[in-house]
Design a protein around this motif. Structure first.
Motif, PDB file in Angstrom:
ATOM      1  N   ASP A 110      -3.035  59.417  75.277  1.00 40.83           N
ATOM      2  CA  ASP A 110      -4.458  59.082  75.236  1.00 40.83           C
ATOM      3  C   ASP A 110      -5.324  60.187  75.823  1.00 40.83           C
ATOM      4  O   ASP A 110      -6.491  59.965  76.147  1.00 40.83           O
ATOM      5  CB  ASP A 110      -4.715  57.765  75.977  1.00 40.83           C
ATOM      6  N   ALA A 111      -4.757  61.389  75.976  1.00 44.80           N
ATOM      7  CA  ALA A 111      -5.494  62.517  76.565  1.00 44.80           C
ATOM      8  C   ALA A 111      -4.773  63.807  76.201  1.00 44.80           C
ATOM      9  O   ALA A 111      -3.643  63.798  75.692  1.00 44.80           O
ATOM     10  CB  ALA A 111      -5.584  62.365  78.081  1.00 44.80           C
ATOM     11  N   PRO A 135     -10.116  64.077  78.403  1.00 44.10           N
ATOM     12  CA  PRO A 135     -10.353  62.969  77.462  1.00 44.10           C
ATOM     13  C   PRO A 135     -10.403  63.453  76.011  1.00 44.10           C
ATOM     14  O   PRO A 135     -11.012  64.483  75.709  1.00 44.10           O
ATOM     15  CB  PRO A 135     -11.704  62.412  77.912  1.00 44.10           C
ATOM     16  N   LEU A 158      -6.323  56.900  68.964  1.00 44.01           N
ATOM     17  CA  LEU A 158      -7.570  56.134  68.980  1.00 44.01           C
ATOM     18  C   LEU A 158      -7.311  54.680  69.374  1.00 44.01           C
ATOM     19  O   LEU A 158      -8.121  54.073  70.083  1.00 44.01           O
ATOM     20  CB  LEU A 158      -8.251  56.214  67.618  1.00 44.01           C
ATOM     21  N   LEU A 161      -7.291  54.196  73.036  1.00 43.70           N
ATOM     22  CA  LEU A 161      -8.583  54.288  73.702  1.00 43.70           C
ATOM     23  C   LEU A 161      -9.457  53.057  73.484  1.00 43.70           C
ATOM     24  O   LEU A 161     -10.525  52.948  74.084  1.00 43.70           O
ATOM     25  CB  LEU A 161      -9.341  55.525  73.194  1.00 43.70           C
ATOM     26  N   THR A 162      -9.011  52.143  72.636  1.00 45.61           N
ATOM     27  CA  THR A 162      -9.801  50.946  72.353  1.00 45.61           C
ATOM     28  C   THR A 162     -10.030  50.154  73.644  1.00 45.61           C
ATOM     29  O   THR A 162      -9.110  49.912  74.413  1.00 45.61           O
ATOM     30  CB  THR A 162      -9.085  50.061  71.323  1.00 45.61           C
ATOM     31  N   SER A 164     -11.984  51.193  76.075  1.00 45.11           N
ATOM     32  CA  SER A 164     -12.485  52.080  77.122  1.00 45.11           C
ATOM     33  C   SER A 164     -14.003  51.964  77.214  1.00 45.11           C
ATOM     34  O   SER A 164     -14.691  51.860  76.203  1.00 45.11           O
ATOM     35  CB  SER A 164     -12.102  53.526  76.810  1.00 45.11           C
ATOM     36  N   ASP A 166     -15.789  54.387  78.749  1.00 39.46           N
ATOM     37  CA  ASP A 166     -16.341  55.728  78.875  1.00 39.46           C
ATOM     38  C   ASP A 166     -17.321  55.969  77.733  1.00 39.46           C
ATOM     39  O   ASP A 166     -17.008  55.665  76.576  1.00 39.46           O
ATOM     40  CB  ASP A 166     -15.236  56.781  78.835  1.00 39.46           C
ATOM     41  N   ASN A 169     -16.316  57.465  74.397  1.00 40.33           N
ATOM     42  CA  ASN A 169     -15.421  56.705  73.527  1.00 40.33           C
ATOM     43  C   ASN A 169     -16.145  55.651  72.707  1.00 40.33           C
ATOM     44  O   ASN A 169     -15.521  54.962  71.892  1.00 40.33           O
ATOM     45  CB  ASN A 169     -14.323  56.034  74.359  1.00 40.33           C
TER      46      ASN A 169
END
Length: 262
Positions: A110-111, A135, A158, A161-162, A164, A166, A169
């Motif tokens: 995820d990064a 990120p 992706l 990251l759901t 998140s 931030d 995102n």
């Protein structure tokens, strides 16, 4: 997906350890400002880490430091080592030529994980050592990789990251807009740092452009160049630095291919 709810205390002790590792040495107040955890909690987490041999009190100052035992925590992670070895001389040459620092990174779920950096040698001294997690949708490293990686990897990234919160995102909620953004990166051949991330991480004073490191036309990593916005605007950066950055990425790709036997 995880089978059980996380242990809150474990998450907090890891958060304190990560913050202390980033700061290199820190007081309780420093860790409070970095993590937002209350001070009694931070003290308990530090005492736990001291018992585990991962943290020690500084002998002469009212701060804490990590110990050599923390190196054991990363000994099983080796994905970045190949990239770091391949990129090291190329990053040094790039910095000597352009006078702005660069990072090279690899994907990690995820990064993007910074494998090698030339930041310590240049005018930017931000604390982004190897191991820093950039990120995906906030940084030029992440956007350059996502635009050129294989579709299955992109979809998994992706999905991770759901949920998140931030701000960089938020575009995940608008797949069409995200597709257009990544298509634009592919068309240009480079990505730019997200404005929200620049404000959050650098108070808006710094930005970056990034390009993919490609093997067989598919991203296996990414390379950036950092700059100060009061010294250069993005148009200047693109005009002057995208071409040498792409050349460096191609050299890294060649070095990787050589290490893998062609």
């Amino acid at each position: 997906m995880p089978s059980f709810e996380p242990v809150t205390a474990a998450l907090r002790v890891l958060e304190v350890l990560r913050a202390l590792n980033r700061l290199r040495e820190a007081s309780v107040g420093d860790l409070f400002r970095e993590t937002g955890l209350n001070r009694p909690t931070i003290v308990r987490m530090l005492e736990t880490l001291i018992h585990a041999g991962l943290v020690a009190r500084h002998p002469t100052k009212a701060v804490y430091v990590t110990t050599g035992r923390t190196l054991e925590l990363s000994s099983g992670y080796q994905t970045h080592e190949e990239m770091a070895l391949a990129a090291a001389p190329i990053l040094a040459q790039l910095h000597a030529a352009l006078q702005w620092p660069s990072d090279v990174s690899v994907f990690d779920g995820d990064a993007m994980v910074v494998a090698r950096t030339s930041r310590s040698e240049g005018v930017l001294h931000f604390n982004r050592r190897p191991g820093y997690r950039a990120p995906l949708l906030g940084t030029s490293l992440g956007l350059a990789f996502l635009a050129f990686c294989d579709p299955k990897t992109r979809a998994r990234a992706l999905a991770a990251l759901t949920g998140s919160d931030d701000p960089w995102n938020a575009v995940i909620q608008d797949p069409a807009s995200l597709d257009r953004r990544l298509a634009r990166v592919r068309e240009q051949g480079y990505a730019s740092m997200n404005e929200d991330y620049s404000r959050t991480a650098y108070n808006g004073v710094a930005s970056a452009i990034g390009v993919p490191v490609l093997i067989g036309g598919v991203a296996v990593g990414s390379l950036n160049l950092m700059y100060l916005r009061n010294s250069l605007d993005e148009a200047d950066v693109v005009a002057r630095f995208v071409a040498p950055l792409r050349e460096a990425a191609a050299e890294i790709s060649g070095a990787l291919a050589g290490m893998r036997g062609g």
